[in-house]
Design a protein around this motif. Structure first.
Motif, short mmCIF file in Angstrom:
data_model
loop_
_atom_site.label_atom_id
_atom_site.label_comp_id
_atom_site.label_asym_id
_atom_site.label_seq_id
_atom_site.Cartn_x
_atom_site.Cartn_y
_atom_site.Cartn_z
N LEU A 1 -29.85 -36.97 -56.37
CA LEU A 1 -29.75 -36.56 -54.93
C LEU A 1 -29.84 -35.09 -54.72
O LEU A 1 -30.27 -34.64 -53.72
N GLN A 2 -29.14 -34.08 -55.70
CA GLN A 2 -29.37 -32.69 -55.44
C GLN A 2 -30.62 -32.24 -55.57
O GLN A 2 -31.31 -31.42 -54.48
N GLU A 3 -31.55 -32.84 -56.46
CA GLU A 3 -32.94 -32.31 -56.21
C GLU A 3 -33.76 -32.96 -55.30
O GLU A 3 -34.71 -32.37 -54.67
N GLY A 4 -33.30 -34.15 -54.76
CA GLY A 4 -33.90 -34.69 -53.49
C GLY A 4 -33.62 -33.82 -52.33
O GLY A 4 -34.27 -33.31 -51.29
N LEU A 5 -32.26 -33.67 -51.88
CA LEU A 5 -31.75 -32.70 -51.04
C LEU A 5 -32.67 -31.37 -51.21
O LEU A 5 -32.84 -30.79 -49.96
N GLY A 6 -32.66 -30.67 -52.48
CA GLY A 6 -33.38 -29.47 -52.57
C GLY A 6 -35.05 -29.64 -52.24
O GLY A 6 -35.24 -28.41 -51.50
N THR A 7 -35.43 -30.54 -52.53
CA THR A 7 -37.09 -30.58 -52.22
C THR A 7 -37.01 -30.99 -50.68
O THR A 7 -38.01 -30.51 -49.81
N LEU A 8 -36.27 -31.60 -50.04
CA LEU A 8 -36.51 -31.93 -48.78
C LEU A 8 -36.18 -30.75 -47.98
O LEU A 8 -36.62 -30.46 -46.91
N ALA A 9 -34.99 -29.84 -48.53
CA ALA A 9 -34.68 -28.57 -47.79
C ALA A 9 -36.09 -27.79 -47.53
O ALA A 9 -36.37 -27.01 -46.61
N GLU A 10 -37.01 -27.67 -48.44
CA GLU A 10 -38.12 -27.04 -48.59
C GLU A 10 -39.09 -27.29 -47.41
O GLU A 10 -39.56 -26.82 -46.64
N TYR A 11 -39.15 -28.66 -46.99
CA TYR A 11 -40.00 -29.36 -45.95
C TYR A 11 -39.12 -29.07 -44.69
O TYR A 11 -39.95 -28.48 -43.77
N LEU A 12 -38.01 -29.04 -44.68
CA LEU A 12 -37.13 -28.71 -43.39
C LEU A 12 -36.94 -27.38 -43.31
O LEU A 12 -36.96 -27.04 -41.71
N ALA A 13 -37.20 -26.57 -44.07
CA ALA A 13 -37.32 -25.17 -43.94
C ALA A 13 -38.77 -24.56 -43.64
O ALA A 13 -38.91 -23.44 -42.98
#
Length: 392
Positions: A237-249
C-alpha cells in the motif's frame, strides 16, 4: 477530535513491538554496498561478469530479537482487533529476523516469499502487458542533480512543518544508496550521485515526502505507535500510494512504469535462480530497458539471495487502483502505515475512538487540481498510468 487511550496491556505490547521494529532494520542488512562501483565494473566487463555483492555486517546478537518477540504476552490483549494486528506484526518481525540471518543461503528465498509474496501469474501478466504496450520513450534530459533535489525537498518538508511544527524529518545526502532517494526512519536520504530530469523532482518528492514521510508523521500522532513504523505487510500500500503520488503530482513517465513492471519480471526470474547477469540481459535485450535500469532492477531482485520485495510495487499499485475504482476514500489511507487488507480493522478502531483521522493530507491531494486528478485516476487502468509529458 478526542481519542481514547489504549488499554494498559495493549499499550505496552504496542510500544515494545514498535521498539523492536526500529531495531530490526532488515533492509539495511540486505542492501549491497558500493552500488556505483558494481555498476561501473559490470559496464567494464561488457555486461558479462556477475557482480560480487557484499553487505553490512550483521550484529552477533541480532537473533536475540526473536526471543524478545516470543516473550511478548500478546494473548493478554483482550480486544480482538488489537490482538490480530499485534500478533500479525510479531510474526512479520520474526520472519524479518530470519531473513537477515539467512542472507545468502538457500533458505533465504522461501522466507522472502513468505514475507512479500512471489511474482504470481496474474501479476506477471500485468507486468508483461505494461512492458509490451507502454511506449519506450527517452523523456527529458537529466538536467538536475543531488543539490536540486535537496533544495526542493527541504522546501517541501518546511511547508509541512509550517502546519505541524513537530515534524522532525530532515534531508540527508548519502554517498552509497540503493536508490536515488528513500525515506529511512522518517528522514529523506538522497544519493549524492543522482541525476534526473528536473520535471521528475516534484513527483518523486510527492512519493517520498508526500507519502512515506506524511504517513509516518500521521502514524506518530496515533495512540497505536505501530502505525508510525508500519503494521505487518504495509509495503504494497505504501509503494502503491507513493507511485500514484508521482502520477497525481503531474509526471509518472512511461520509463518509470516500465521499471516497476520489470521488477516483477526480475522477481520471477530470481525465483528461478537466475543470476544478475541473466536477469539483466532478459530485461535489456528482450524488454529494451536502458542498461542502467536493467542492472539496478536485477541487483535488487538478487540481493540477499533472492529478495522478492520489489514485486510489491506493482501489486500495491494494482490493489490501490482497484480500491479507488470502487470509490474508496484515498485520504483515509494516510492515517498511518498499514496494509490494504487491514483497512476494515483500522476503520473499526477509528470508529471505536482509538485512532484519529490523518492530521495532515499530502499536498498532491489538495485543492481543485488534486481532487480532479484523483477523480480522473479512478477510471485509469494500470497499463495507462503514465504521462508522456509533465503536467506539473
Amino acid at each position: 477530535m478526542s481519542v481514547s487511550e489504549l488499554p494498559a496491556v495493549a499499550s505496552r505490547i504496542d510500544k515494545k513491538l514498535a521498539d523492536i521494529d526500529a531495531r530490526v532494520d532488515w533492509l539495511y542488512y540486505l542492501s549491497p554496498c558500493d552500488n556505483d562501483g558494481m555498476w561501473q565494473r559490470f559496464q567494464e566487463s561488457d555486461y558479462t561478469v556477475n557482480p560480487v555483492m557484499w553487505y553490512p555486517e550483521i550484529p552477533d546478537n541480532f537473533c536475540e530479537i526473536k526471543e524478545a518477540l516470543q516473550n511478548l504476552p500478546i494473548d493478554d490483549v483482550e480486544d480482538p482487533s488489537l490482538h490480530a494486528l499485534f500478533y500479525e506484526k510479531r510474526m512479520e518481525l520474526e520472519l524479518q529476523v530470519d531473513l537477515v540471518m539467512m542472507r545468502e543461503s538457500r533458505g533465504f528465498m522461501a522466507i522472502s516469499v513468505e514475507l512479500f509474496g512471489e511474482a504470481e501469474p496474474s501479476l506477471v501478466h500485468s507486468a508483461r502487458q505494461i512492458l509490451n504496450e507502454v511506449p519506450i520513450v527517452s523523456g527529458p534530459a537529466s538536467d538536475a542533480n543531488c543539490a536540486d533535489i535537496v533544495t526542493a525537498a527541504d522546501k517541501e518538508i518546511n511547508a509541512y512543518r509550517a502546519e505541524v511544527p513537530d515534524m522532525a524529518s530532515r534531508v540527508e545526502v548519502m554517498e552509497d544508496l540503493n536508490s536515488m532517494m528513500m525515506v529511512h526512519h522518517g528522514h529523506l536520504k538522497v544519493a549524492q550521485s543522482v541525476k534526473l530530469p528536473s520535471a521528475r523532482i516534484s513527483p518523486l518528492i510527492a512519493h517520498e515526502v508526500g507519502t512515506h514521510v506524511v504517513t509516518r508523521y500521521n502514524g506518530r500522532c496515533q495512540p497505536i505507535q505501530l502505525l508510525e513504523h508500519g503494521l505487518a505487510h504495509y509495503d504494497p500500500l505504501q509503494e502503491g500510494l507513493g507511485t500514484l503520488a508521482e502520477y497525481l503530482a503531474g509526471y509518472l513517465p512511461p520509463r518509470r512504469l516500465r521499471v516497476i513492471a520489470a521488477r516483477v519480471i526480475a522477481t520471477e526470474l530470481a525465483l528461478k535462480r537466475q543470476s544478475v547477469k541473466e536477469i539483466f540481459h532478459e530485461l535489456h535485450d528482450e524488454y529494451h530497458l536502458p542498461a542502467e535500469d536493467a542492472f539496478d532492477v536485477a541487483v535488487r531482485a538478487c540481493r540477499g539471495g533472492g529478495l522478492t520485495k520489489d514485486s510489491v510495487y506493482l501489486r500495491g499499485l494494482r490493489e490501490l487502483l482497484a480500491y479507488l475504482a470502487d470509490g474508496g476514500d484515498i485520504e483515509f489511507l494516510f492515517l498511518g502505515k498499514f496494509a490494504m487488507g487491514q483497512r476494515m480493522l483500522i476503520k473499526e478502531l477509528l470508529n471505536q475512538g482509538w485512532l484519529l483521522p490523518p492530521r495532515i493530507i499530502p499536498h498532491h491531494l489538495r485543492g481543485e487540481r488534486g481532487r480532479e486528478r484523483v477523480k480522473q485516476v479512478r477510471n485509469v487502468k494500470l497499463e495507462q498510468l503514465f504521462q508522456l509529458e509533465p503536467m506539473l
